[in-house]
Design a protein around this motif. Structure first.
Motif, PDB file in Angstrom:
ATOM      1  N   MET A   1       7.127  16.787  65.187  1.00  0.00           N
ATOM      2  CA  MET A   1       7.868  18.009  64.906  1.00  0.00           C
ATOM      3  C   MET A   1       7.555  19.172  65.144  1.00  0.00           C
ATOM      4  SD  MET A   1      10.931  18.601  62.018  1.00  0.00           S
ATOM      5  CE  MET A   1       9.823  19.487  60.734  1.00  0.00           C
ATOM      6  N   GLU A   2       8.060  20.024  65.793  1.00  0.00           N
ATOM      7  CA  GLU A   2       7.544  21.484  65.940  1.00  0.00           C
ATOM      8  C   GLU A   2       8.638  22.413  65.360  1.00  0.00           C
ATOM      9  OE1 GLU A   2       6.844  22.950  69.719  1.00  0.00           O
ATOM     10  OE2 GLU A   2       8.306  21.928  70.625  1.00  0.00           O
ATOM     11  N   LEU A   3       8.032  23.677  64.783  1.00  0.00           N
ATOM     12  CA  LEU A   3       8.953  24.700  64.229  1.00  0.00           C
ATOM     13  C   LEU A   3       8.996  25.924  65.426  1.00  0.00           C
ATOM     14  CD1 LEU A   3       8.003  24.214  60.580  1.00  0.00           C
ATOM     15  CD2 LEU A   3      10.160  23.403  61.545  1.00  0.00           C
ATOM     16  N   VAL A   4       9.914  26.275  65.582  1.00  0.00           N
ATOM     17  CA  VAL A   4       9.865  27.375  66.721  1.00  0.00           C
ATOM     18  C   VAL A   4      11.007  28.409  66.550  1.00  0.00           C
ATOM     19  CG1 VAL A   4       8.852  25.953  68.812  1.00  0.00           C
ATOM     20  CG2 VAL A   4      11.224  25.850  68.209  1.00  0.00           C
ATOM     21  N   GLU A   5      10.827  29.728  67.157  1.00  0.00           N
ATOM     22  CA  GLU A   5      11.893  30.547  67.216  1.00  0.00           C
ATOM     23  C   GLU A   5      12.556  30.354  68.537  1.00  0.00           C
ATOM     24  OE1 GLU A   5      10.634  34.729  66.227  1.00  0.00           O
ATOM     25  OE2 GLU A   5      12.710  35.391  66.503  1.00  0.00           O
ATOM     26  N   VAL A   6      13.944  30.401  68.431  1.00  0.00           N
ATOM     27  CA  VAL A   6      14.583  30.024  69.958  1.00  0.00           C
ATOM     28  C   VAL A   6      15.759  31.226  69.980  1.00  0.00           C
ATOM     29  CG1 VAL A   6      14.112  27.629  69.953  1.00  0.00           C
ATOM     30  CG2 VAL A   6      16.145  28.663  68.506  1.00  0.00           C
ATOM     31  N   SER A   7      16.222  31.130  71.080  1.00  0.00           N
ATOM     32  CA  SER A   7      17.408  32.074  71.527  1.00  0.00           C
ATOM     33  C   SER A   7      18.645  31.203  70.700  1.00  0.00           C
ATOM     34  CB  SER A   7      17.712  32.169  72.784  1.00  0.00           C
ATOM     35  OG  SER A   7      19.124  32.570  72.943  1.00  0.00           O
ATOM     36  N   PRO A   8      19.178  31.879  69.673  1.00  0.00           N
ATOM     37  CA  PRO A   8      20.481  30.983  69.094  1.00  0.00           C
ATOM     38  C   PRO A   8      21.402  30.212  70.007  1.00  0.00           C
ATOM     39  CG  PRO A   8      20.208  33.340  68.308  1.00  0.00           C
ATOM     40  CD  PRO A   8      19.260  33.249  69.443  1.00  0.00           C
ATOM     41  N   THR A   9      21.670  30.868  71.171  1.00  0.00           N
ATOM     42  CA  THR A   9      22.723  30.163  72.024  1.00  0.00           C
ATOM     43  C   THR A   9      22.027  29.061  72.740  1.00  0.00           C
ATOM     44  OG1 THR A   9      21.873  31.429  73.952  1.00  0.00           O
ATOM     45  CG2 THR A   9      23.838  32.493  72.876  1.00  0.00           C
ATOM     46  N   GLN A  10      20.646  28.812  72.413  1.00  0.00           N
ATOM     47  CA  GLN A  10      20.248  27.398  72.710  1.00  0.00           C
ATOM     48  C   GLN A  10      20.565  26.124  71.840  1.00  0.00           C
ATOM     49  OE1 GLN A  10      16.080  29.286  73.690  1.00  0.00           O
ATOM     50  NE2 GLN A  10      15.943  27.203  74.412  1.00  0.00           N
ATOM     51  N   LEU A  11      20.997  26.476  70.525  1.00  0.00           N
ATOM     52  CA  LEU A  11      21.022  25.526  69.648  1.00  0.00           C
ATOM     53  C   LEU A  11      22.517  24.817  69.846  1.00  0.00           C
ATOM     54  CD1 LEU A  11      19.929  27.767  66.662  1.00  0.00           C
ATOM     55  CD2 LEU A  11      18.793  25.860  67.595  1.00  0.00           C
ATOM     56  N   PRO A  12      22.456  23.630  69.417  1.00  0.00           N
ATOM     57  CA  PRO A  12      23.752  22.764  69.811  1.00  0.00           C
ATOM     58  C   PRO A  12      24.632  23.474  68.784  1.00  0.00           C
ATOM     59  CG  PRO A  12      21.979  21.406  69.017  1.00  0.00           C
ATOM     60  CD  PRO A  12      21.270  22.714  69.354  1.00  0.00           C
ATOM     61  N   MET A  13      26.039  23.641  69.247  1.00  0.00           N
ATOM     62  CA  MET A  13      27.344  23.760  68.424  1.00  0.00           C
ATOM     63  C   MET A  13      27.327  22.631  67.380  1.00  0.00           C
ATOM     64  SD  MET A  13      29.326  26.125  67.355  1.00  0.00           S
ATOM     65  CE  MET A  13      28.848  27.474  68.754  1.00  0.00           C
ATOM     66  N   SER A  14      27.232  21.551  67.784  1.00  0.00           N
ATOM     67  CA  SER A  14      27.476  20.460  66.963  1.00  0.00           C
ATOM     68  C   SER A  14      26.678  20.290  65.482  1.00  0.00           C
ATOM     69  CB  SER A  14      27.457  18.962  67.678  1.00  0.00           C
ATOM     70  OG  SER A  14      26.175  19.065  68.135  1.00  0.00           O
ATOM     71  N   LEU A  15      25.295  20.919  65.752  1.00  0.00           N
ATOM     72  CA  LEU A  15      24.350  20.967  64.769  1.00  0.00           C
ATOM     73  C   LEU A  15      24.957  22.207  63.778  1.00  0.00           C
ATOM     74  CD1 LEU A  15      21.808  20.451  63.250  1.00  0.00           C
ATOM     75  CD2 LEU A  15      20.615  21.557  64.982  1.00  0.00           C
ATOM     76  N   LEU A  16      25.187  23.325  64.209  1.00  0.00           N
ATOM     77  CA  LEU A  16      25.767  24.269  63.575  1.00  0.00           C
ATOM     78  C   LEU A  16      26.870  24.225  62.946  1.00  0.00           C
ATOM     79  CD1 LEU A  16      24.941  27.225  66.394  1.00  0.00           C
ATOM     80  CD2 LEU A  16      23.429  26.437  64.173  1.00  0.00           C
ATOM     81  N   LEU A  17      27.891  23.460  63.454  1.00  0.00           N
ATOM     82  CA  LEU A  17      29.240  23.089  62.644  1.00  0.00           C
ATOM     83  C   LEU A  17      28.807  22.287  61.491  1.00  0.00           C
ATOM     84  CD1 LEU A  17      31.408  22.166  65.947  1.00  0.00           C
ATOM     85  CD2 LEU A  17      31.944  24.066  63.936  1.00  0.00           C
ATOM     86  N   GLU A  18      27.464  21.898  61.159  1.00  0.00           N
ATOM     87  CA  GLU A  18      27.309  20.926  60.044  1.00  0.00           C
ATOM     88  C   GLU A  18      27.307  21.957  58.826  1.00  0.00           C
ATOM     89  OE1 GLU A  18      26.789  17.841  59.376  1.00  0.00           O
ATOM     90  OE2 GLU A  18      27.312  17.137  61.387  1.00  0.00           O
ATOM     91  N   ALA A  19      26.761  23.027  59.069  1.00  0.00           N
ATOM     92  CA  ALA A  19      26.622  24.085  58.000  1.00  0.00           C
ATOM     93  C   ALA A  19      27.839  24.905  57.775  1.00  0.00           C
ATOM     94  CB  ALA A  19      25.427  24.816  58.232  1.00  0.00           C
ATOM     95  N   ASP A  20      28.654  25.330  58.817  1.00  0.00           N
ATOM     96  CA  ASP A  20      29.731  26.407  59.040  1.00  0.00           C
ATOM     97  C   ASP A  20      30.745  25.656  60.001  1.00  0.00           C
ATOM     98  OD1 ASP A  20      31.520  28.257  58.949  1.00  0.00           O
ATOM     99  OD2 ASP A  20      30.080  29.678  59.596  1.00  0.00           O
ATOM    100  N   PRO A  21      31.856  25.034  59.063  1.00  0.00           N
ATOM    101  CA  PRO A  21      32.801  24.458  59.931  1.00  0.00           C
ATOM    102  C   PRO A  21      33.935  24.904  60.954  1.00  0.00           C
ATOM    103  CG  PRO A  21      33.446  24.525  57.569  1.00  0.00           C
ATOM    104  CD  PRO A  21      31.977  25.028  57.912  1.00  0.00           C
ATOM    105  N   CYS A  22      33.455  26.376  60.610  1.00  0.00           N
ATOM    106  CA  CYS A  22      34.335  27.195  61.754  1.00  0.00           C
ATOM    107  C   CYS A  22      33.657  27.697  62.938  1.00  0.00           C
ATOM    108  CB  CYS A  22      35.028  28.417  60.750  1.00  0.00           C
ATOM    109  SG  CYS A  22      36.009  29.460  61.820  1.00  0.00           S
ATOM    110  N   GLU A  23      34.018  27.081  64.078  1.00  0.00           N
ATOM    111  CA  GLU A  23      33.436  27.489  65.240  1.00  0.00           C
ATOM    112  C   GLU A  23      33.603  28.899  65.727  1.00  0.00           C
ATOM    113  OE1 GLU A  23      33.420  24.816  68.624  1.00  0.00           O
ATOM    114  OE2 GLU A  23      32.669  26.147  70.099  1.00  0.00           O
ATOM    115  N   GLU A  24      34.760  29.519  65.533  1.00  0.00           N
ATOM    116  CA  GLU A  24      35.121  30.854  65.733  1.00  0.00           C
ATOM    117  C   GLU A  24      34.312  31.660  65.057  1.00  0.00           C
ATOM    118  OE1 GLU A  24      39.264  31.347  65.317  1.00  0.00           O
ATOM    119  OE2 GLU A  24      39.040  33.818  65.674  1.00  0.00           O
ATOM    120  N   LYS A  25      33.979  31.293  63.759  1.00  0.00           N
ATOM    121  CA  LYS A  25      33.126  32.391  62.861  1.00  0.00           C
ATOM    122  C   LYS A  25      31.524  32.390  63.531  1.00  0.00           C
ATOM    123  CE  LYS A  25      34.659  32.125  58.345  1.00  0.00           C
ATOM    124  NZ  LYS A  25      34.626  33.653  57.923  1.00  0.00           N
ATOM    125  N   ILE A  26      31.169  30.946  63.761  1.00  0.00           N
ATOM    126  CA  ILE A  26      29.745  30.849  64.590  1.00  0.00           C
ATOM    127  C   ILE A  26      29.686  31.730  65.729  1.00  0.00           C
ATOM    128  CG2 ILE A  26      28.295  29.263  65.329  1.00  0.00           C
ATOM    129  CD1 ILE A  26      29.420  27.121  63.697  1.00  0.00           C
TER     130      ILE A  26
END
Ligand SMILES: CC(C)(COP(=O)(O)OP(=O)(O)OC[C@H]1O[C@@H](n2cnc3c(N)ncnc32)[C@H](O)[C@@H]1OP(=O)(O)O)[C@@H](O)C(=O)NCCC(=O)NCCS
Length: 150
Positions: A1-26
Motif C-alpha cells: 500500500m502507498e500513501l499519496v497526494e492526489v487530485s480530489p476528482t480522481q477519488l471514487p465517489m463511492s468511497l467518499l460517500l462512506e464518510a459523507d452520505p450526501c453527494e451534493e455536499k461532496i
C-alpha cells in the motif's frame, strides 16, 4: 500500500460517500480540497479530503476507508500521514466535525483530537435524510481539533 497526494476528482465517489452520505455536499467541496489517499496498485483503499483555511488552519471534510478494508489500520496510517503532509504545507491546527457517538469518535480521539464545541441539532438541520448509526439517530455534531505543533 502507498500513501499519496492526489487530485480530489480522481477519488471514487463511492468511497467518499462512506464518510459523507450526501453527494451534493461532496461535489460542493471536492474542488476546493487537498486530496490524500491510500492506494494499492490502481485501487483506492482510503481517501482523505482536507479544506485549507486561513492562518494555518485546515478542516478534514472526508475520511473514508473501503468497507472491506476497515479496521485494519489503513485509516490510522492515512490520517497520520495526512497530518504530516499538512504540517509540511504550513498547517498548524486541524479541525473536523463528527457525530457525537460511535467508533469514529474513538478513532479521532486516539490520534489526539479534542472536542472544542458541540453543534446541537447539526445533523437535523444540515442533512436532507435522517442519519442513523447503531440504531440511534445522529443529532448533534462534535467539533474536534488538533494542534499539529503539540
Ligand atoms: C473511520 C474510518 C476512516 C477508520 O479507518 P479504519 O481503517 O477502519 O480504522 P483503523 O483500522 O485505522 O482503526 C480502527 C479503529 O477505528 C475505529 N473505527 C471507526 N470506524 C470503524 C469501522 N467501521 N471498523 C473498524 N473500526 C472502526 C475504531 O475505534 C477502531 O478501534 P478498535 O479497533 O479499537 O475498535 C473507517 O472505518 C471508515 O471509513 N468508516 C466509515 C466512514 C466514516 O465514518 N468516516 C469518518 C467520518 S467522520
Amino acid at each position: 500500500m502507498e500513501l499519496v497526494e492526489v487530485s480530489p476528482t480522481q477519488l471514487p465517489m463511492s468511497l467518499l460517500l462512506e464518510a459523507d452520505p450526501c453527494e451534493e455536499k461532496i461535489q460542493g467541496y471536492l474542488d476546493r480540497c487537498w486530496g490524500f489517499a491510500a492506494k494499492q496498485q490502481d485501487a483506492y483503499l482510503g481517501a482523505c479530503l482536507v479544506l485549507p483555511g486561513q492562518n494555518g488552519t485546515a478542516e478534514i471534510l472526508n475520511l473514508a476507508v473501503q468497507p472491506g478494508f476497515q479496521g485494519k489500520g489503513i485509516g490510522t496510517s492515512l490520517l497520520r500521514w495526512t497530518l504530516k503532509q499538512l504540517s509540511a504545507k504550513g498547517t498548524s491546527r486541524v479541525a473536523l466535525g463528527t457525530g457525537s457517538f460511535g467508533p469514529q469518535l474513538t478513532f479521532y480521539q486516539r490520534l489526539g483530537f479534542r472536542v472544542t464545541e458541540v453543534q446541537r441539532d447539526y445533523f437535523l438541520t444540515h442533512y436532507p435524510e435522517p442519519l442513523f448509526e447503531q440504531g440511534i439517530q445522529h443529532r448533534d455534531r462534535l467539533w474536534l481539533s488538533l494542534d499539529l505543533a503539540e
